[in-house]
Write an enzyme that holds these catalytic residues in place. Structure first.
Site, PDB file in Angstrom:
ATOM      1  CB  CYS A  62     128.915  21.128  11.241  1.00  0.00           C
ATOM      2  SG  CYS A  62     129.362  22.871  11.137  1.00  0.00           S
ATOM      3  CB  CYS A  66     130.506  25.151  17.955  1.00  0.00           C
ATOM      4  SG  CYS A  66     130.577  26.181  16.456  1.00  0.00           S
ATOM      5  CB  CYS A  69     127.726  22.077  18.195  1.00  0.00           C
ATOM      6  SG  CYS A  69     126.449  21.790  16.950  1.00  0.00           S
ATOM      7  CB  CYS A 106     113.438  28.528  13.493  1.00  0.00           C
ATOM      8  SG  CYS A 106     112.574  29.847  14.326  1.00  0.00           S
ATOM      9  CB  CYS A 137     113.504  32.112  11.724  1.00  0.00           C
ATOM     10  SG  CYS A 137     115.111  32.285  12.544  1.00  0.00           S
ATOM     11  CB  CYS A 197     117.066  35.656  15.543  1.00  0.00           C
ATOM     12  SG  CYS A 197     116.971  34.471  16.905  1.00  0.00           S
ATOM     13  NE  ARG A 269     113.206  32.488  19.827  1.00  0.00           N
ATOM     14  CZ  ARG A 269     111.978  32.448  19.330  1.00  0.00           C
ATOM     15  NH1 ARG A 269     111.142  31.516  19.696  1.00  0.00           N
ATOM     16  NH2 ARG A 269     111.592  33.347  18.444  1.00  0.00           N
TER      17      ARG A 269
HETATM   18  N1  SAM Z   1     125.461  26.026  11.918  1.00  0.00           N
HETATM   19  C1  SAM Z   1     124.852  27.277  12.095  1.00  0.00           C
HETATM   20  C2  SAM Z   1     125.596  28.171  13.053  1.00  0.00           C
HETATM   21  O1  SAM Z   1     126.285  27.688  13.913  1.00  0.00           O
HETATM   22  O2  SAM Z   1     125.482  29.406  12.915  1.00  0.00           O
HETATM   23  C3  SAM Z   1     123.401  27.197  12.537  1.00  0.00           C
HETATM   24  C4  SAM Z   1     122.943  26.153  13.529  1.00  0.00           C
HETATM   25  S1  SAM Z   1     123.646  26.276  15.157  1.00  0.00           S
HETATM   26  C5  SAM Z   1     123.199  24.711  15.829  1.00  0.00           C
HETATM   27  C6  SAM Z   1     122.647  27.483  15.961  1.00  0.00           C
HETATM   28  C7  SAM Z   1     122.926  27.831  17.402  1.00  0.00           C
HETATM   29  O3  SAM Z   1     122.391  26.840  18.259  1.00  0.00           O
HETATM   30  C8  SAM Z   1     124.377  27.939  17.845  1.00  0.00           C
HETATM   31  O4  SAM Z   1     124.958  29.154  17.515  1.00  0.00           O
HETATM   32  C9  SAM Z   1     124.241  27.824  19.352  1.00  0.00           C
HETATM   33  O5  SAM Z   1     124.101  29.098  19.940  1.00  0.00           O
HETATM   34  C10 SAM Z   1     122.961  26.983  19.533  1.00  0.00           C
HETATM   35  N2  SAM Z   1     123.302  25.661  20.066  1.00  0.00           N
HETATM   36  C11 SAM Z   1     123.890  24.649  19.388  1.00  0.00           C
HETATM   37  N3  SAM Z   1     124.095  23.588  20.186  1.00  0.00           N
HETATM   38  C12 SAM Z   1     123.624  23.927  21.411  1.00  0.00           C
HETATM   39  C13 SAM Z   1     123.566  23.242  22.668  1.00  0.00           C
HETATM   40  N4  SAM Z   1     124.054  22.014  22.820  1.00  0.00           N
HETATM   41  N5  SAM Z   1     123.019  23.893  23.708  1.00  0.00           N
HETATM   42  C14 SAM Z   1     122.529  25.142  23.565  1.00  0.00           C
HETATM   43  N6  SAM Z   1     122.562  25.837  22.401  1.00  0.00           N
HETATM   44  C15 SAM Z   1     123.104  25.241  21.343  1.00  0.00           C
HETATM   45 FE1  SF4 Z   2     128.423  23.659  13.030  1.00  0.00          FE
HETATM   46 FE2  SF4 Z   2     127.192  23.276  15.338  1.00  0.00          FE
HETATM   47 FE3  SF4 Z   2     129.006  25.202  15.121  1.00  0.00          FE
HETATM   48 FE4  SF4 Z   2     126.634  25.453  13.849  1.00  0.00          FE
HETATM   49  S1  SF4 Z   2     126.959  25.395  16.062  1.00  0.00           S
HETATM   50  S2  SF4 Z   2     128.670  25.884  13.026  1.00  0.00           S
HETATM   51  S3  SF4 Z   2     126.240  23.303  13.342  1.00  0.00           S
HETATM   52  S4  SF4 Z   2     129.392  22.992  14.925  1.00  0.00           S
END
Ligand code: SAM
Ligand code: SF4
Ligand code: DTB
Length: 328
Positions: A62, A66, A69, A106, A137, A197, A269
């Site tokens: 990606c 973030c 992530c 989901c 979802c 959500c 949740r």
């Molecule tokens: N890429 C898309 C996005 O960011 O909108 C969808 C998938 S993203 C992994 C979905 C959500 O998972 C993120 O917004 C974050 O809130 C949560 N998330 C991701 N990594 C995480 C982690 N290590 N611990 C807790 N929540 C996490």
């Molecule tokens: Fe990409 Fe992870 Fe951010 Fe979703 S949360 S946009 S998968 S870096």
């Protein structure tokens, strides 16, 4: 805040002030829990917990940054990038999740935003999962208004898109998209008539004021999200948040309780982070008004408690899976 709990059946408020929310967070724990539990049982059966299963349909690679992530290409986390799964494999996983007791499936993708051509396959997945009698979802990143309409037409029930943290702390976590971008996507989803959500993550080194700011941002949405995931950070080695100091479990429970009080009709949740959470902390979360979980051995790229241990926990606490409310 010793005043009696205001009319338990009044309409949800979107005019909470930050000061009011900060006061809730600061309540003595017994009063906070009593208030949250009272509101919980005035809108829901407190023994019922909605169960969703997650599947990563497109993992890693990606372009976003973030800071928590595993799927960001900016960090070396050991997660391998993979292509979008084929529709039949996704449907086989959905069927297995349904047979194990999940009512919602989901599907998550490691995208900044979906391309229109990717959406064709996702729409097929949504149609197929719905045909299995499950709620659907997806979480695919930023969405345009026409893309949201397409997903709605395919029968999508929920779109997950989190605010993640407070508006002030956000820039310490993500630089490649703005808070406003997220609010815009939420508006497109709501505008298309899809259930929202939306929640966040705690335990990313944020302050108590930031947790107040996150709940304030969520509870200020003109219509509250139908589902509010509160994630405890799953620490991922190699990310900027990989070594964050874990949040005190009582502060996590407080966050759940304040979400329940401020968004009384939403499903709250208890999301990521259960793998390292004690049964006792999870029990407090259910008392504080959490009424949905992710069920199944994996979240997106990290482990979740195995079904047997969740069944045992539900048994100990006298909880049961919430039946599907809509006719499919
Ligand atoms: N890429 C898309 C996005 O960011 O909108 C969808 C998938 S993203 C992994 C979905 C959500 O998972 C993120 O917004 C974050 O809130 C949560 N998330 C991701 N990594 C995480 C982690 N290590 N611990 C807790 N929540 C996490
Ligand atoms: Fe990409 Fe992870 Fe951010 Fe979703 S949360 S946009 S998968 S870096
Ligand atoms: C949400 O708020 N939490 C889920 C779901 N929405 C998509 C994701 C949690 C991801 C945890 C880290 C991982 O497994 O990669």
């Amino acid at each position: 805040m010793n005043a009696p709990i205001r009319d338990l059946h009044s309409a949800p408020r979107s005019d909470w002030t930050r000061a009011e929310i900060a006061e809730l967070f600061a309540l003595p724990f017994p009063g906070l829990m009593f208030r949250a539990a009272t509101i919980h049982r005035s809108h829901f059966d407190p023994t019922q917990v909605q169960i969703s299963t997650l599947l990563s349909i497109k993992t890693g690679g990606c372009p976003e940054d973030c800071g928590y992530c595993s799927q960001s290409s900016k960090y070396d986390t050991g997660v391998k990038a993979s292509k979008l799964m084929d529709v039949q494999s996704v449907l086989a996983d959905a069927r297995a999740a349904r047979d194990a007791g999940a009512s919602r499936f989901c599907m998550g993708a490691g995208w900044r935003n979906p391309k229109d051509k990717d959406l064709d396959a996702v729409c097929e997945m949504v149609e197929g999962v719905r045909a299995l009698g499950m709620e659907t979802c997806v979480t695919l990143g930023m969405l345009t208004a026409p893309q949201a309409v397409r997903l709605k037409q395919a029968g999508l029930d929920y779109y997950n898109h989190n605010l993640d943290t407070s508006p002030e702390y956000y820039r310490h976590i993500i630089s490649t998209r703005t808070y406003q971008d997220r609010l815009d996507t939420l508006e497109h989803v709501r505008g298309a008539g899809i259930h929202v959500c939306c929640g966040g993550i705690v335990g990313m080194g944020e302050s108590a004021e930031d947790r107040t700011g996150l709940i304030h941002a969520l509870a200020s949405l003109p219509v509250h999200p139908e589902s509010v995931p509160i994630n405890a950070l799953v620490q991922i080695e190699g990310t900027p948040q990989g070594l964050a100091t874990p949040l005190d479990p009582i502060d996590f429970v407080r966050t759940i309780a304040v979400a329940r009080i401020t968004m009384p009709r939403s499903m709250v949740r208890l999301s990521a982070g259960r793998e390292t959470m004690s049964d006792e902390t999870q029990a407090l979360c259910f008392l504080a008004g959490a009424n949905s979980i992710f069920y199944g051995p994996r979240l997106l790229t990290t482990p979740n408690p195995v079904a047997d241990s969740d069944r045992a926990l539900f048994g100990k606490l006298g909880l049961t899976p919430m039946p599907l409310s809509r006719e499919t």
